[in-house]
Design a protein around this motif. Sequence first.
Motif, short mmCIF file in Angstrom:
data_model
loop_
_atom_site.label_atom_id
_atom_site.label_comp_id
_atom_site.label_asym_id
_atom_site.label_seq_id
_atom_site.Cartn_x
_atom_site.Cartn_y
_atom_site.Cartn_z
N GLU A 1 0.82 -1.22 0.00
CA GLU A 1 0.00 0.00 0.00
C GLU A 1 0.86 1.27 0.00
O GLU A 1 0.39 2.33 -0.40
N ASN A 2 2.10 1.15 0.44
CA ASN A 2 2.99 2.32 0.52
C ASN A 2 3.59 2.61 -0.85
O ASN A 2 4.75 2.32 -1.13
N THR B 1 10.16 1.16 -13.11
CA THR B 1 11.61 1.17 -12.96
C THR B 1 12.26 0.12 -13.85
O THR B 1 11.60 -0.81 -14.34
N ASP B 2 13.57 0.23 -14.00
CA ASP B 2 14.31 -0.77 -14.77
C ASP B 2 14.22 -2.14 -14.12
O ASP B 2 14.20 -3.17 -14.79
N GLN B 3 14.17 -2.16 -12.77
CA GLN B 3 14.07 -3.44 -12.07
C GLN B 3 12.78 -4.16 -12.44
O GLN B 3 12.78 -5.36 -12.69
N VAL B 4 11.67 -3.42 -12.46
CA VAL B 4 10.38 -4.02 -12.81
C VAL B 4 10.39 -4.49 -14.27
O VAL B 4 9.87 -5.56 -14.60
N PHE C 1 14.83 -7.71 -3.41
CA PHE C 1 13.97 -8.23 -4.47
C PHE C 1 12.51 -7.84 -4.22
O PHE C 1 11.81 -7.39 -5.14
N ARG C 2 12.06 -8.00 -2.97
CA ARG C 2 10.66 -7.68 -2.67
C ARG C 2 10.37 -6.22 -2.91
O ARG C 2 9.38 -5.86 -3.55
N TYR D 1 7.12 -6.07 -5.23
CA TYR D 1 6.02 -5.22 -4.77
C TYR D 1 5.62 -4.15 -5.77
O TYR D 1 4.43 -3.92 -6.00
N PRO D 2 6.59 -3.45 -6.41
CA PRO D 2 6.17 -2.46 -7.42
C PRO D 2 5.39 -3.08 -8.57
O PRO D 2 4.44 -2.48 -9.08
#
Length: 495
Positions: free
Chosen positions: A236-237, A416-419, A447-448, A453-454
């Motif tokens: 949620e954050n 993001t690039d990570q996603v 990782f989370r 999470y994103p």
Amino acid sequence: MKKESSRIEYKKLYSDDLDIEKEVVAFLNYREGGFIYIGIDDSGKVVGVSNTDKIILKIKDRIKNNIQPSALGLFDVVEETRENKPVIKIIVASGTEKPYFKKKYGMTEKGCFIRVGTASEPMPQKIIDELFAKRIRNSIGKIKSPRQDLTFEQLRIYYEEKGKPLNKQFKKNLELLTEDGYLNYVAYLLADENGTSIKVAKYAGKDRVNLIENTELGYCSLIKATKNVLDKINIENRVYARITPKERIEKRLWQPVALREAIINAIVHNDYTREVPPKFEIFDDRIEITSAGSLPDFLSVEEFFEGVSVPRNKELMRIFKDLELVEQLGSGLPRILQFYGRDSFKFTDNFTRSIFYADKEVLEYLKNEESAAQVTEHDTDQVTEQVTPQDTPHDTPQVTSQVTDRVTDRVIDQVTDQVKNLLLAIDREYTRQELMTILSMKHNQTFRENYLYPALKNDLIEMTIPDKPNDPKQKYRLTEKGKQLQKQLKKQTKL
């Protein structure tokens, strides 16, 4: 360097003859607790300590075995660096089961001590008797569990993950038994199944009128429930990212470190004797965290903000610290106050509440993002209505594709690039560990927070078992939105 005071004691050297128990007992019995430093002389000069690891183990063992009632969960022994020299710091909280005493001498003037100015003095027998008469007996460590057929597989797993497997005596060692050998209420809270309900409620708006989500995360080990609450609220954050010529700046609705500390504080310090669990509520502009029980009678609001630590549930504090959910004793509130003011805390006769308002810049960004999404949806609907098969049968797929690509490109710019790397890695259902292996990731939290999470928050991936986020068989797969984004990402990669 501060001088010795009612809360600070210096010891130049450690030896087996040093009466460390006397000093710890005095601070346990003192209303504010205190700190003992080894490696600093009476004048405040730092001399340092050698072989700190060995001494720390000895001190912990002496406090654990030579003081009653049990001080477990009420002290920490850590190494610090002062003037480039190692010193040992013993943090002692004020206990709730006064009088504390040296086991060898019992509740006598030889065994009980109290801080008087800068010294630890014998406690008069009259005060010993008065304190014993007032001792809190209705604590969760003394209350018999409503069930005695409890199992602790979840607790075993969490301890094994930290390299601390539980032995046959774990119920006694973790203080899960009453004095007459029954499982106590601490054991009940930590058992695989119990009747403690912990919920995260979400409302549309700034009041409690329109409840849109009520997630049940209780009825399991309090450790598992805590982790589930942390995971849920972390989702949620939400994140706002802004790219400057020099760097990428990310901000969340609430400061993550402070929020985590507040959540854990509410769970660890909740007054479970009232059978009222902590409550977590999310509104459009804030999050409210409420725990049962106000401040102890002998602790003022000012002392609370000064960081005076009086753990309500010392057994839970010890276990949460074992499992690294809590760090140094008394460090939680200072972390929160780094980011939120004292006015974020409200105290009543029966409850303690933390109120954290969302970052205005992030709120504005998310509001604009939602408005843009509504406009895009409206534009897509208009194109679909205006270009019908009867009008231009050959052009319809092309126009629709152009609109979809434009929408997808906008989403690509926001993730993001990570996603992006995560989406490109998914071609079927994967467990979290499988995804980490594919992405060569070793750190679970990284990782989370940066990948999983994103992607979940942006509806790019979904859980195969959404009702049980922490199910061992949980896997993740692309949503339709995620598939569209992956397709566009692959197209960009080829270009």
